[in-house]
Motif scaffolding. Structure first.
Motif, PDB file in Angstrom:
ATOM      1  N   CYS A  86       0.862  -1.169   0.000  1.00 59.06           N
ATOM      2  CA  CYS A  86       0.000   0.000   0.000  1.00 59.06           C
ATOM      3  C   CYS A  86       0.908   1.232   0.000  1.00 59.06           C
ATOM      4  CB  CYS A  86      -0.921  -0.001   1.220  1.00 59.06           C
ATOM      5  SG  CYS A  86      -0.096   0.426   2.783  1.00 59.06           S
ATOM      6  N   ASP A  87       0.334   2.413   0.075  1.00 54.53           N
ATOM      7  CA  ASP A  87       1.115   3.646   0.129  1.00 54.53           C
ATOM      8  C   ASP A  87       1.160   4.110   1.585  1.00 54.53           C
ATOM      9  OD1 ASP A  87       2.315   6.063  -0.103  1.00 54.53           O
ATOM     10  OD2 ASP A  87       0.943   6.890  -1.593  1.00 54.53           O
ATOM     11  N   PRO A  88       2.225   3.805   2.335  1.00 54.55           N
ATOM     12  CA  PRO A  88       2.266   4.159   3.755  1.00 54.55           C
ATOM     13  C   PRO A  88       2.064   5.649   4.012  1.00 54.55           C
ATOM     14  CG  PRO A  88       3.990   2.572   3.263  1.00 54.55           C
ATOM     15  CD  PRO A  88       3.414   3.008   1.941  1.00 54.55           C
ATOM     16  N   ALA A  89       2.551   6.495   3.107  1.00 57.18           N
ATOM     17  CA  ALA A  89       2.405   7.937   3.318  1.00 57.18           C
ATOM     18  C   ALA A  89       0.930   8.343   3.315  1.00 57.18           C
ATOM     19  CB  ALA A  89       3.176   8.698   2.248  1.00 57.18           C
ATOM     20  N   ARG A  90       0.131   7.690   2.486  1.00 58.12           N
ATOM     21  CA  ARG A  90      -1.286   8.048   2.393  1.00 58.12           C
ATOM     22  C   ARG A  90      -2.070   7.554   3.602  1.00 58.12           C
ATOM     23  NH1 ARG A  90      -6.071   6.292  -0.074  1.00 58.12           N
ATOM     24  NH2 ARG A  90      -5.197   4.299  -0.719  1.00 58.12           N
ATOM     25  N   PHE A  91      -1.612   6.468   4.226  1.00 55.56           N
ATOM     26  CA  PHE A  91      -2.328   5.901   5.371  1.00 55.56           C
ATOM     27  C   PHE A  91      -1.833   6.447   6.706  1.00 55.56           C
ATOM     28  CE2 PHE A  91      -3.606   2.890   2.169  1.00 55.56           C
ATOM     29  CZ  PHE A  91      -4.862   2.474   2.578  1.00 55.56           C
ATOM     30  N   ALA A  92      -0.707   7.125   6.714  1.00 58.32           N
ATOM     31  CA  ALA A  92      -0.141   7.598   7.976  1.00 58.32           C
ATOM     32  C   ALA A  92      -1.128   8.498   8.716  1.00 58.32           C
ATOM     33  CB  ALA A  92       1.150   8.351   7.710  1.00 58.32           C
ATOM     34  N   LEU A 136     -10.594   4.927   2.859  1.00 59.16           N
ATOM     35  CA  LEU A 136     -10.122   3.922   3.807  1.00 59.16           C
ATOM     36  C   LEU A 136      -9.188   4.478   4.880  1.00 59.16           C
ATOM     37  CD1 LEU A 136     -10.041   1.032   4.764  1.00 59.16           C
ATOM     38  CD2 LEU A 136      -8.334   0.520   3.000  1.00 59.16           C
ATOM     39  N   PRO A 137      -8.210   5.338   4.561  1.00 59.89           N
ATOM     40  CA  PRO A 137      -7.336   5.831   5.637  1.00 59.89           C
ATOM     41  C   PRO A 137      -8.111   6.475   6.783  1.00 59.89           C
ATOM     42  CG  PRO A 137      -6.366   6.341   3.514  1.00 59.89           C
ATOM     43  CD  PRO A 137      -7.750   5.818   3.237  1.00 59.89           C
ATOM     44  N   ALA A 138      -9.054   7.345   6.461  1.00 61.31           N
ATOM     45  CA  ALA A 138      -9.820   8.007   7.520  1.00 61.31           C
ATOM     46  C   ALA A 138     -10.614   6.993   8.332  1.00 61.31           C
ATOM     47  CB  ALA A 138     -10.755   9.049   6.915  1.00 61.31           C
ATOM     48  N   HIS A 185      -1.155  -4.556   5.893  1.00 59.97           N
ATOM     49  CA  HIS A 185      -0.187  -3.490   5.634  1.00 59.97           C
ATOM     50  C   HIS A 185      -0.845  -2.124   5.757  1.00 59.97           C
ATOM     51  CE1 HIS A 185       2.941  -1.529   2.757  1.00 59.97           C
ATOM     52  NE2 HIS A 185       3.282  -1.377   4.019  1.00 59.97           N
ATOM     53  N   GLU A 186      -2.056  -1.994   5.218  1.00 64.65           N
ATOM     54  CA  GLU A 186      -2.763  -0.715   5.298  1.00 64.65           C
ATOM     55  C   GLU A 186      -3.024  -0.324   6.752  1.00 64.65           C
ATOM     56  OE1 GLU A 186      -5.114  -1.101   1.015  1.00 64.65           O
ATOM     57  OE2 GLU A 186      -6.025  -1.876   2.838  1.00 64.65           O
ATOM     58  N   ALA A 187      -3.442  -1.286   7.559  1.00 67.82           N
ATOM     59  CA  ALA A 187      -3.724  -0.995   8.967  1.00 67.82           C
ATOM     60  C   ALA A 187      -2.441  -0.679   9.730  1.00 67.82           C
ATOM     61  CB  ALA A 187      -4.451  -2.169   9.604  1.00 67.82           C
ATOM     62  N   ALA A 188      -1.359  -1.385   9.391  1.00 62.23           N
ATOM     63  CA  ALA A 188      -0.069  -1.079  10.021  1.00 62.23           C
ATOM     64  C   ALA A 188       0.376   0.333   9.657  1.00 62.23           C
ATOM     65  CB  ALA A 188       0.984  -2.098   9.584  1.00 62.23           C
ATOM     66  N   GLN A 243       8.569  -1.352   5.432  1.00 63.67           N
ATOM     67  CA  GLN A 243       9.263  -2.383   4.645  1.00 63.67           C
ATOM     68  C   GLN A 243       8.793  -2.403   3.200  1.00 63.67           C
ATOM     69  OE1 GLN A 243       9.775  -6.350   6.921  1.00 63.67           O
ATOM     70  NE2 GLN A 243       8.022  -5.374   7.917  1.00 63.67           N
ATOM     71  N   TYR A 244       7.547  -2.002   2.964  1.00 62.86           N
ATOM     72  CA  TYR A 244       6.947  -2.113   1.639  1.00 62.86           C
ATOM     73  C   TYR A 244       6.375  -0.748   1.239  1.00 62.86           C
ATOM     74  CZ  TYR A 244       7.087  -6.902   3.352  1.00 62.86           C
ATOM     75  OH  TYR A 244       7.495  -8.085   3.895  1.00 62.86           O
ATOM     76  N   THR A 245       6.826  -0.228   0.107  1.00 59.67           N
ATOM     77  CA  THR A 245       6.335   1.053  -0.396  1.00 59.67           C
ATOM     78  C   THR A 245       6.189   0.978  -1.907  1.00 59.67           C
ATOM     79  OG1 THR A 245       8.531   2.005  -0.796  1.00 59.67           O
ATOM     80  CG2 THR A 245       7.608   2.262   1.436  1.00 59.67           C
ATOM     81  N   PRO A 246       5.339   1.813  -2.499  1.00 60.64           N
ATOM     82  CA  PRO A 246       5.242   1.858  -3.965  1.00 60.64           C
ATOM     83  C   PRO A 246       6.575   2.198  -4.627  1.00 60.64           C
ATOM     84  CG  PRO A 246       3.323   2.898  -2.986  1.00 60.64           C
ATOM     85  CD  PRO A 246       4.281   2.637  -1.861  1.00 60.64           C
TER      86      PRO A 246
END
Length: 347
Positions: free
Chosen positions: A163-169, A241-243, A265-268, A332-335
């Motif tokens: 997923c995109d961690p920056a968008r879910f942070a 989803l992030p919100a 991953h998104e929830a993390a 660990q995982y990013t686009p």
């Protein structure tokens, strides 16, 4: 001169969009073509999110018109990413591209030793290996299977899903929430019956129980309907989803079968403590039991109920610490890493 990448995919998703965008924006990419299936009714992702990609086509239309191979060959790819090995049209395209492009099998199956998998291993030298030069996997559980199929370690690449961690942070200063959240299709493989039974047991034992919000659709929706404390919120589009995750206090995924689970991953990446089953492939890489969540056995109603109580019983400070570890593991995982891995496939 950059590389041209053809992606022969199945259903689309928000995390795939993030990875494809990172690839298209990379200076090492000189062109991107995407063939994909139509949306799954149980996960109706809005395919218009991919409108930015000019060279895109539906798989069924390419097959009906007999133009799949000609379209892919005309694109002149240097790298071809192909989801799974069983899709007839994609296999034909791979045969046509032998020696012209690096052909990459994208596979998320864990090695379970089933009769079907053992048959796949037995016929791999004729059915799988001749069509693929590399294999792109989420993690180590999939690598076990890939080695059995005959892929040497030098042909294995990791990080298929991100997923995109920056968008879910979570926004800075976001306090830990209270409430469990589930995201997924409401089907037997997701352990929907276990989720309902465990939440009932937890709620009966707790003096101040957290609510449970369920995002998803599917045939087992009625199994959760009417349970006190449960809100059925329906399918959530990726942009929302992030919100939705930020409003929760912990994420739960009680799957009975889950090759990877990008939802973990998104929830993390959203900074949540995580409650997952050991069968989830992502649990090995993203959940440390007792530190940023709990790992329970698949189908273990009592174990899941205890995990609910354990996480809800943490102090806000402890939950914030667990969320911080989830955030760290999510990196660990990013686009961006995904795009770099794809463009390095020829090497």
């Amino acid at each position: 001169m950059g590389l041209r990448v053809a992606i022969l995919w199945s259903e689309l998703s928000g995390y795939a969009d993030a990875c494809f965008r990172a690839l298209a924006a990379h200076p090492g990419c000189d062109g991107l073509f995407l063939s994909h299936f139509r949306a799954d009714p149980m996960a109706p992702f809005d395919a218009s999110a991919f409108a930015w990609l000019e060279q895109r086509a539906f798989y069924d239309e390419l097959m009906a018109s007999g133009t799949l191979i000609r379209t892919v060959e005309a694109f002149r790819p240097d790298v071809v990413l192909v989801t799974s090995w069983h899709i007839r049209g994609y296999r034909a395209a791979l045969r046509a591209l032998a020696g012209k492009a690096v052909r990459v099998l994208c596979m998320d199956n864990q090695w379970l030793g089933t009769p079907k998998q053992r048959l796949g291993v037995a016929v791999s030298r004729w059915h799988v290996r001749p069509l693929y030069d590399r294999v792109f996997l989420p993690g180590e559980r999939q690598a076990i299977f890939a080695r059995r199929l005959g892929f040497p370690q030098s042909a294995i690449r990791y990080g298929l899903y991100a997923c995109d961690p920056a968008r879910f942070a979570p926004p800075p200063g976001t306090p830990p929430g209270e409430g469990f959240v589930f995201v997924g299709r409401l089907i037997p493989e997701k352990g929907v019956d276990v989720l309902g039974a465990a939440y009932r047991a937890y709620r009966a034992a707790a003096t101040d129980p957290w609510p449970l919000t369920v995002y998803g659709s599917g045939p087992l929706k009625d199994m959760l309907a009417g349970i006190e404390g449960v809100t059925l919120a329906g399918f959530v589009q990726p942009d929302a989803l992030p919100a939705a995750l930020h409003r929760a206090g912990a994420f739960v995924l009680p799957s009975l079968f889950e090759p990877w689970a990008v939802a973990i991953h998104e929830a993390a990446a959203a900074g949540l403590p995580l409650i997952v089953t050991a069968v989830c492939g992502a649990s090995v890489h993203l959940v440390q039991d007792g530190l940023n969540g709990a790992v329970v056995g698949a189908g273990d109603v009592d174990g899941l109920a205890r995990a609910f109580g354990r996480i809800a019983g943490l102090t806000p400070e402890a939950r914030a610490g667990a969320g911080a570890m989830s955030l760290a593991l999510a990196q660990q995982y990013t686009p961006a890493r995904w795009a770099e891995t794809v463009l390095a496939m020829p090497s």
